[in-house]
Design a protein around this motif. Structure first.
Motif, PDB file in Angstrom:
ATOM      1  N   ARG A  40       8.504  22.077 -31.354  1.00  0.00           N
ATOM      2  CA  ARG A  40       9.414  21.043 -31.887  1.00  0.00           C
ATOM      3  C   ARG A  40       9.919  20.144 -30.770  1.00  0.00           C
ATOM      4  O   ARG A  40      10.061  18.934 -30.939  1.00  0.00           O
ATOM      5  CB  ARG A  40      10.611  21.695 -32.590  1.00  0.00           C
ATOM      6  CG  ARG A  40      10.252  22.525 -33.810  1.00  0.00           C
ATOM      7  CD  ARG A  40       9.889  21.712 -35.014  1.00  0.00           C
ATOM      8  NE  ARG A  40      11.007  20.909 -35.476  1.00  0.00           N
ATOM      9  CZ  ARG A  40      11.143  20.440 -36.726  1.00  0.00           C
ATOM     10  NH1 ARG A  40      10.216  20.726 -37.626  1.00  0.00           N
ATOM     11  NH2 ARG A  40      12.177  19.710 -37.063  1.00  0.00           N
ATOM     12  N   THR A  41      10.225  20.743 -29.624  1.00  0.00           N
ATOM     13  CA  THR A  41      10.756  19.943 -28.523  1.00  0.00           C
ATOM     14  C   THR A  41       9.691  18.982 -27.992  1.00  0.00           C
ATOM     15  O   THR A  41       9.991  17.852 -27.614  1.00  0.00           O
ATOM     16  CB  THR A  41      11.265  20.859 -27.396  1.00  0.00           C
ATOM     17  OG1 THR A  41      11.917  21.974 -27.977  1.00  0.00           O
ATOM     18  CG2 THR A  41      12.218  20.118 -26.491  1.00  0.00           C
ATOM     19  N   TYR A  66       7.676  28.170 -31.585  1.00  0.00           N
ATOM     20  CA  TYR A  66       8.113  27.180 -32.554  1.00  0.00           C
ATOM     21  C   TYR A  66       9.058  26.150 -31.923  1.00  0.00           C
ATOM     22  O   TYR A  66       8.871  24.935 -32.061  1.00  0.00           O
ATOM     23  CB  TYR A  66       8.802  27.895 -33.725  1.00  0.00           C
ATOM     24  CG  TYR A  66       9.315  26.970 -34.790  1.00  0.00           C
ATOM     25  CD1 TYR A  66       8.429  26.378 -35.680  1.00  0.00           C
ATOM     26  CD2 TYR A  66      10.679  26.687 -34.896  1.00  0.00           C
ATOM     27  CE1 TYR A  66       8.887  25.515 -36.665  1.00  0.00           C
ATOM     28  CE2 TYR A  66      11.141  25.824 -35.885  1.00  0.00           C
ATOM     29  CZ  TYR A  66      10.250  25.242 -36.762  1.00  0.00           C
ATOM     30  OH  TYR A  66      10.713  24.386 -37.722  1.00  0.00           O
ATOM     31  N   ILE A  67      10.053  26.640 -31.196  1.00  0.00           N
ATOM     32  CA  ILE A  67      11.030  25.703 -30.609  1.00  0.00           C
ATOM     33  C   ILE A  67      10.363  24.824 -29.558  1.00  0.00           C
ATOM     34  O   ILE A  67      10.610  23.620 -29.484  1.00  0.00           O
ATOM     35  CB  ILE A  67      12.233  26.463 -30.004  1.00  0.00           C
ATOM     36  CG1 ILE A  67      12.968  27.222 -31.114  1.00  0.00           C
ATOM     37  CG2 ILE A  67      13.194  25.505 -29.323  1.00  0.00           C
ATOM     38  CD1 ILE A  67      14.154  28.025 -30.630  1.00  0.00           C
ATOM     39  N   LEU A  81      17.650  19.026 -34.191  1.00  0.00           N
ATOM     40  CA  LEU A  81      17.030  20.157 -34.883  1.00  0.00           C
ATOM     41  C   LEU A  81      18.095  21.160 -35.293  1.00  0.00           C
ATOM     42  O   LEU A  81      18.331  22.125 -34.586  1.00  0.00           O
ATOM     43  CB  LEU A  81      16.047  20.881 -33.963  1.00  0.00           C
ATOM     44  CG  LEU A  81      14.880  20.111 -33.361  1.00  0.00           C
ATOM     45  CD1 LEU A  81      14.264  20.924 -32.239  1.00  0.00           C
ATOM     46  CD2 LEU A  81      13.844  19.810 -34.419  1.00  0.00           C
ATOM     47  N   ALA A 108      18.185  18.256 -28.088  1.00  0.00           N
ATOM     48  CA  ALA A 108      17.354  18.739 -29.182  1.00  0.00           C
ATOM     49  C   ALA A 108      18.197  19.365 -30.284  1.00  0.00           C
ATOM     50  O   ALA A 108      17.896  19.226 -31.469  1.00  0.00           O
ATOM     51  CB  ALA A 108      16.343  19.749 -28.665  1.00  0.00           C
ATOM     52  N   SER A 137       4.152  24.222 -33.673  1.00  0.00           N
ATOM     53  CA  SER A 137       5.270  24.352 -34.624  1.00  0.00           C
ATOM     54  C   SER A 137       4.790  24.364 -36.068  1.00  0.00           C
ATOM     55  O   SER A 137       5.589  24.333 -37.000  1.00  0.00           O
ATOM     56  CB  SER A 137       6.272  23.214 -34.397  1.00  0.00           C
ATOM     57  OG  SER A 137       5.658  21.969 -34.629  1.00  0.00           O
ATOM     58  N   LEU A 173       7.366  17.604 -29.780  1.00  0.00           N
ATOM     59  CA  LEU A 173       7.289  16.488 -30.727  1.00  0.00           C
ATOM     60  C   LEU A 173       8.350  15.445 -30.405  1.00  0.00           C
ATOM     61  O   LEU A 173       8.129  14.232 -30.510  1.00  0.00           O
ATOM     62  CB  LEU A 173       7.457  17.000 -32.157  1.00  0.00           C
ATOM     63  CG  LEU A 173       6.309  17.890 -32.658  1.00  0.00           C
ATOM     64  CD1 LEU A 173       6.559  18.336 -34.093  1.00  0.00           C
ATOM     65  CD2 LEU A 173       4.981  17.133 -32.566  1.00  0.00           C
ATOM     66  N   LYS A 226       5.922  28.479 -39.181  1.00  0.00           N
ATOM     67  CA  LYS A 226       7.330  28.831 -38.998  1.00  0.00           C
ATOM     68  C   LYS A 226       7.422  30.160 -38.256  1.00  0.00           C
ATOM     69  O   LYS A 226       6.533  31.004 -38.375  1.00  0.00           O
ATOM     70  CB  LYS A 226       8.010  28.954 -40.373  1.00  0.00           C
ATOM     71  CG  LYS A 226       8.205  27.612 -41.061  1.00  0.00           C
ATOM     72  CD  LYS A 226       9.622  27.070 -40.858  1.00  0.00           C
ATOM     73  CE  LYS A 226       9.679  25.553 -40.837  1.00  0.00           C
ATOM     74  NZ  LYS A 226       9.347  24.914 -42.103  1.00  0.00           N
ATOM     75  N   GLY A 280       2.134  19.845 -29.955  1.00  0.00           N
ATOM     76  CA  GLY A 280       3.408  20.118 -30.615  1.00  0.00           C
ATOM     77  C   GLY A 280       3.200  20.558 -32.057  1.00  0.00           C
ATOM     78  O   GLY A 280       3.835  21.512 -32.529  1.00  0.00           O
ATOM     79  N   LYS A 318      18.066  23.412 -37.373  1.00  0.00           N
ATOM     80  CA  LYS A 318      17.581  24.581 -38.112  1.00  0.00           C
ATOM     81  C   LYS A 318      17.894  25.899 -37.423  1.00  0.00           C
ATOM     82  O   LYS A 318      17.957  26.926 -38.068  1.00  0.00           O
ATOM     83  CB  LYS A 318      16.068  24.466 -38.339  1.00  0.00           C
ATOM     84  CG  LYS A 318      15.784  23.491 -39.479  1.00  0.00           C
ATOM     85  CD  LYS A 318      14.337  23.108 -39.527  1.00  0.00           C
ATOM     86  CE  LYS A 318      14.178  21.883 -40.442  1.00  0.00           C
ATOM     87  NZ  LYS A 318      12.859  21.293 -40.333  1.00  0.00           N
TER      88      LYS A 318
END
Lengths: 482, 482
Positions: free
Chosen positions: A12-13, A8-9, A150, A146, A56, A15, A59, A52, A152
């Motif tokens: 996101r990175t 997931y991470i 992010l 990041a 991601s 993206l 979840k 990406g 989250k």
């Protein structure tokens, strides 16, 4: 190992990288570059977006995030970003060999500045811009970057932060990670912006000012000219960039202290004093050696100042060809290569604070040998050095030497002499860029084999992440199910 | 600082040197050498007797003898013995320059084997005998030697012992110092005697057998032939001397265990296993690299075995000119140079046990990084490694690196390239002898300046005494009155 959160991470990175690639794409439009160049960025962005989003989309199934996951995420991020980031070089034909393109991109993101390009001046500007932008991105660490975007994973982010921020200690900043990341990010970009303006003001072309400000900010060293900073032949620019490199080698915590107007604590910082001491000493010693070689003292001092600043900050910009300097000057430069900048800066190397702690530990031991019955405690930053802290610092040093020796052995199969092999490993593991002789300031890494380039790319990432995350990634224990 | 006891012990040790000089004097008579050669020994003996008697005439006024005094005595002893021991070379005209003679003698006593002589074959035999006898004397450490003869300082001698016996640990032998010294001394001389006999048996001339047995026993490396062991061209002799060098690189505690018939403990010794592992690995790796260079596999294996044995035991005898081997083989040899033999042997270097502890500490740290909440304890020799012990071992390593860097800087003023400077310091600080390139196996140290030779002589003593005693001697704190 919690694979889902790693996936997931990473997604996101990626993206985020797609977003960053819009900047060189704009540059390509502004300078109306060839369609293949423009396409190379568009294709890359689309590929990254697909990957990406796929990574991601789901979840993470479990929220667990331990040190192990942090190390793995950090290391894989550097490799993933470099792998995808190298696509524009390959697709546009600027660097046709994928291994070369990967080496150049890793070198950019790790702010090393080691290059395989023989002629950078023939490259499209957008490609040069992307190449240098990787320095800016790598500068503060892609994940500190990041983190600010992010929020989250905030509560678990402390592990990433610990693996990411270079240096043994980062003051009390670790506590409020996301907040901290934003502050660092702000300081960093303001300083870079200021540098761009100053460079333009002192007559550097606008495009070049961006390139060299990125290079200095990330202490990377990629240039838009084959002759690096020597191209301009302007003393003022040399002094500005020299000073800028030194400033970006300073612990950003110091700037934070200045920002909140704690000037006295900033100036009393012990690591800062050591940093100043090493710089002054190196300039003095090398200058003394060079007096017979130079007619013009001003030029000599400028050359020495610039070179020392470039090496200790692990940037790697060049004005003088220090290959012609005497051997003893090379040894001083080599020691500076290993020293590196302050902890919590964008610089690489072993770090000034560690070196200071090493020396204090050694002196403590000598004093202990003289008077075995007296308890001798050394202070660092006004706090007594604990055994545990000294232990972790010493162990890092030994890990560093072991890793260095292993790389040296592998690289030696492919280099003509000892100095080339030694300085190639020193220049990549310490994230400097140019080494000596075969990989010296007037040469580059293009003649090495693909195998050696990959090993040196691993060394660059290992140097940037202070070795442990890379070793953790390579350890079979990490991948065992618990 | 208790000056009177320092003076007294130095005086007594000098008297011992006068006694030892009778041996080469006898050799001069046996071979009916020139009167200047005979006179050079007689004059030296008289000078030493006068100095020694003057220094030890008055008993020490105070009995205090602490670690500080121990360190100072040990270090000064090496310098004093070398200073007086160099007189026969100068007086006989064999080595006219006093600095060269001093360098050669320090190199002998520290069992380094670095030479400034271009042609050893023209020297009188008595001079060659004295030159090699210094290896035998230096081998077990002049003071372990002296301890067995001078039991008067017995109760305080543990400090000398601690400073003298190479390596971080010497088992339980420290307790009964004088007794221990005699045992070590006996094992050492019996092994040397056996080696002399074996060499004679396998066809080496009697005189040469003494010379090379002394060189192998002390892991020194002085030869009576310019071509070193290659002179004989006899495979059997190469294998015997190769094996002997390895055996003298073994902790003498192991032989003690064998002597008291504790074979199982001897074989289970962990350091011994690491030593065997390093040797096997190095031979395998280098052999693989050399396959294209050799037609004869037997000869290749013999050359590799001999060279690896010579380097890891820090002896420095040569059969093959390894300067022509590939660079990667040089890196392996360089790593062996730093490794050195086992603790408690006559070999130099960082020592196998320290290296094993370094690696364990590093692995412990990586495992700790993967699972921060688990307590991970590494064992060495079946005992858990304590933090304090790890601390002292790590600190030694850092001291070593700092000292190495300082020497490298000074020597670099006087050497044409990096490999010469680097290997000259590595070969002297690790007590090996020949380095690479300018100081390689087919060359020597004669072309360096006097200044550099003195620095390298200090490095040899520092390497032999594991640095601390020399640093203590150089520290102003030692000389301050308390």
């Amino acid at each position: 190992m919690n694979y889902s959160i790693v996936r997931y991470i990473l997604g996101r990175t990626l993206l985020l990288e797609a977003l960053l690639l819009v900047a060189p794409l704009m540059v390509a439009f502004i300078y109306q570059e060839s369609s293949i160049t423009i396409l190379s960025f568009i294709i890359t962005i689309i590929l990254i977006l697909i990957t990406g989003i796929l990574m991601s989309w789901q979840k993470p199934s479990k929220p667990e995030f331990y040190a192990r996951e942090g190390f793995v995420v950090v290391t894989l991020t550097w490799f993933f970003l470099s792998l995808f980031g190298s696509l524009p070089f390959v697709i546009s034909g600027s660097i046709p060999s994928p291994v070369n393109a990967f080496f150049e991109t890793v070198s950019g993101f790790t702010t090393t500045g080691a290059s395989i390009l023989n002629d950078v001046e023939i490259l499209p500007r957008s490609i040069l811009f992307w190449r240098s932008l990787t320095h800016l991105i790598g500068g503060m660490g892609v994940l500190v970057f990041a983190l600010a975007i992010l929020p989250k994973v905030e509560s678990d982010a402390v592990h990433i932060m610990r693996a990411e921020v270079p240096g043994p200690s980062f003051g009390k900043m670790l506590a409020r990670v996301s907040h901290t990341a934003r502050i660092l990010y702000k300081i960093y970009l303001i300083m870079t912006g200021a540098l761009i303006l100053i460079l333009i003001l002192f007559g550097m072309p606008v495009f070049d000012s961006f390139i060299h400000a990125f290079g200095a900010a990330g202490t990377g060293g990629f240039s838009s000219h084959n002759a690096s900073i020597a191209h301009y032949g302007k003393p003022a620019l040399e002094i500005i960039i020299g000073a800028a490199m030194l400033l970006f080698g300073v612990n950003f915590y110091i700037y934070y202290l200045i920002m909140i107007r704690q000037f006295r604590s900033a100036l009393k910082n012990e690591e800062l004093r050591w940093y100043g001491f090493f710089i002054t000493l190196a300039i003095a010693v090398i200058s003394l050696m060079l007096i017979p070689q130079y007619n013009n003292v001003n030029q000599m001092l400028r050359d020495v100042f610039f070179t020392v600043a470039s090496i200790i900050s692990t940037t790697g910009y060049a004005t003088a060809n220090f290959d012609t300097w005497p051997m003893a000057a090379h040894i001083v430069l080599m020691l500076l290569m290993f020293c590196g900048g302050m902890a919590g800066s964008t610089a690489g190397g072993i770090k000034v604070s560690r070196l200071a702690i090493y020396m204090k530990t050694v002196f403590q031991d000598i004093r202990h040998a003289i008077s075995p019955n007296r308890r001798i405690v050394e202070n660092f930053e006004k706090k007594p050095l604990s055994r545990d802290f000294q232990h972790s610092v010493s162990t890092y040093f030994m890990t560093y030497i072991l890793f260095f020796s292993a790389c040296l052995f592998i690289v030696s199969f492919d280099t003509p002499n000892f100095i080339s092999a030694f300085s190639a490993v020193a220049a990549t593991l310490n994230n400097i860029g140019p080494g000596l002789d075969m990989v010296g300031p007037t040469s580059n890494y293009s003649e090495l084999s693909d195998w050696t380039k990959i090993v040196l790319a691993i060394a660059m990432v290992a140097g940037r992440l202070e070795i442990y995350p890379v070793l953790v990634l390579l350890s079979p224990k990490t991948w065992r199910k618990l």
